[in-house]
Write a protein that holds these residues in place. Structure first.
Motif, PDB file in Angstrom:
ATOM      1  N   TRP A  33       0.848  -1.191   0.000  1.00 51.37           N
ATOM      2  CA  TRP A  33       0.000   0.000   0.000  1.00 51.37           C
ATOM      3  C   TRP A  33       0.880   1.236   0.000  1.00 51.37           C
ATOM      4  O   TRP A  33       2.043   1.207   0.406  1.00 51.37           O
ATOM      5  N   LYS A  34       0.322   2.326  -0.488  1.00 49.73           N
ATOM      6  CA  LYS A  34       1.008   3.614  -0.577  1.00 49.73           C
ATOM      7  C   LYS A  34       0.114   4.643   0.092  1.00 49.73           C
ATOM      8  O   LYS A  34      -0.990   4.913  -0.376  1.00 49.73           O
ATOM      9  N   PRO A  35       0.565   5.221   1.226  1.00 52.55           N
ATOM     10  CA  PRO A  35      -0.274   6.209   1.916  1.00 52.55           C
ATOM     11  C   PRO A  35      -0.358   7.514   1.126  1.00 52.55           C
ATOM     12  O   PRO A  35       0.638   7.971   0.565  1.00 52.55           O
ATOM     13  N   LEU A  36      -1.545   8.089   1.083  1.00 51.30           N
ATOM     14  CA  LEU A  36      -1.745   9.383   0.432  1.00 51.30           C
ATOM     15  C   LEU A  36      -2.185  10.458   1.425  1.00 51.30           C
ATOM     16  O   LEU A  36      -1.783  11.613   1.313  1.00 51.30           O
ATOM     17  N   ARG A  37      -3.011  10.073   2.407  1.00 54.29           N
ATOM     18  CA  ARG A  37      -3.511  11.055   3.388  1.00 54.29           C
ATOM     19  C   ARG A  37      -4.009  10.335   4.625  1.00 54.29           C
ATOM     20  O   ARG A  37      -4.621   9.273   4.529  1.00 54.29           O
ATOM     21  N   PHE A  38      -3.730  10.919   5.784  1.00 54.56           N
ATOM     22  CA  PHE A  38      -4.277  10.448   7.055  1.00 54.56           C
ATOM     23  C   PHE A  38      -5.267  11.507   7.517  1.00 54.56           C
ATOM     24  O   PHE A  38      -4.894  12.678   7.690  1.00 54.56           O
ATOM     25  N   LEU A  39      -6.519  11.132   7.690  1.00 50.06           N
ATOM     26  CA  LEU A  39      -7.565  12.091   8.009  1.00 50.06           C
ATOM     27  C   LEU A  39      -7.498  12.531   9.470  1.00 50.06           C
ATOM     28  O   LEU A  39      -7.102  11.760  10.354  1.00 50.06           O
ATOM     29  N   GLU A  40      -7.890  13.758   9.689  1.00 57.61           N
ATOM     30  CA  GLU A  40      -7.840  14.388  11.007  1.00 57.61           C
ATOM     31  C   GLU A  40      -8.618  13.596  12.052  1.00 57.61           C
ATOM     32  O   GLU A  40      -9.644  12.990  11.752  1.00 57.61           O
ATOM     33  N   ASP A  41      -8.130  13.631  13.275  1.00 57.31           N
ATOM     34  CA  ASP A  41      -8.774  12.977  14.421  1.00 57.31           C
ATOM     35  C   ASP A  41      -8.951  11.470  14.216  1.00 57.31           C
ATOM     36  O   ASP A  41      -9.879  10.873  14.766  1.00 57.31           O
ATOM     37  N   GLY A  42      -8.086  10.861  13.413  1.00 54.72           N
ATOM     38  CA  GLY A  42      -8.169   9.415  13.212  1.00 54.72           C
ATOM     39  C   GLY A  42      -9.404   8.960  12.452  1.00 54.72           C
ATOM     40  O   GLY A  42      -9.782   7.796  12.520  1.00 54.72           O
ATOM     41  N   ARG A  43     -10.045   9.875  11.697  1.00 54.33           N
ATOM     42  CA  ARG A  43     -11.295   9.536  10.976  1.00 54.33           C
ATOM     43  C   ARG A  43     -11.113   8.470   9.923  1.00 54.33           C
ATOM     44  O   ARG A  43     -12.048   7.768   9.562  1.00 54.33           O
TER      45      ARG A  43
END
Length: 155
Positions: A33-43
Motif C-alpha cells: 500500500w502507498k499512503p496518500l492522506r491520514f484524516l484528522e482525528d483518526g477519521r
C-alpha cells in the motif's frame, strides 16, 4: 492602503503530495500500500492498494464507509461481482466481505477508508485492525527502516 481582496483568497491552498513521493509499503509478498492522506482525528485514511494476481483480501468488516476505485487489474468480490479498471465500489459501515484478485494483472485501487477495517478470524473474532493511527505508525516505521523522510500526509 488596504490589501485588495482577490477571489482566490477565499480558498485554502491545496495539500499536494505526489504519489511518487511516498513509498510502496509491503504487507506481504502479495500486498502493498502507498499512503496518500491520514484524516484528522483518526477519521480514516486514503491509500493506493496494490495486490498480485491470485491474492486474497481476507474476511473483514468496515466500521465506516469505504470508497474504492479500481485503477488497474481485476478483482472478484465474494458476491461474484467482477470489478475492473474504472469501476467504483461503495461499502457502507458494517459491511463484511472478502475478495480475490483475478486475472493475470496486478490490481491497483484508490481506497478511501472512513473508520477502520477489522480483519476477522473464526467466529467473527477481530484478529487485526487497520485505521488511521495504525497506518500512520506503519508508514513512519517503514520510512525509518528505509531511511526515507516522513512526509506530512495529515489532513
Amino acid at each position: 492602503m488596504t490589501a485588495r481582496h482577490r477571489p482566490m483568497d477565499d480558498f485554502l491552498p491545496a495539500r499536494v503530495a505526489a504519489a511518487g513521493d511516498t513509498p510502496w509499503i509491503p504487507m506481504s509478498a502479495e500486498k502493498s500500500w502507498k499512503p496518500l492522506r491520514f484524516l484528522e482525528d483518526g477519521r480514516g485514511f486514503v491509500e493506493l492498494l496494490r495486490m498480485a494476481p491470485g491474492a486474497i483480501m481476507p474476511l473483514h468488516r468496515h466500521t465506516g464507509e469505504i470508497h474504492a476505485y479500481n485503477l488497474a487489474g481485476t478483482r472478484t468480490l465474494c458476491t461474484g461481482e467482477v470489478i475492473g479498471p474504472g469501476d467504483y465500489v461503495y461499502e457502507p459501515p458494517g459491511n463484511t466481505d472478502w475478495w480475490r484478485v483475478t486475472g493475470d494483472a496486478e490490481m491497483t485501487a484508490l481506497v478511501v477508508v472512513i473508520g477502520a477495517v477489522e480483519f476477522l478470524g473464526p467466529g467473527g473474532v477481530v484478529t487485526s485492525r487497520a485505521d488511521a493511527h495504525s497506518q500512520r505508525r506503519a508508514y513512519e516505521a517503514w520510512c525509518a527502516e528505509s531511511g526515507l523522510p516522513v512526509l506530512d500526509l495529515s489532513e
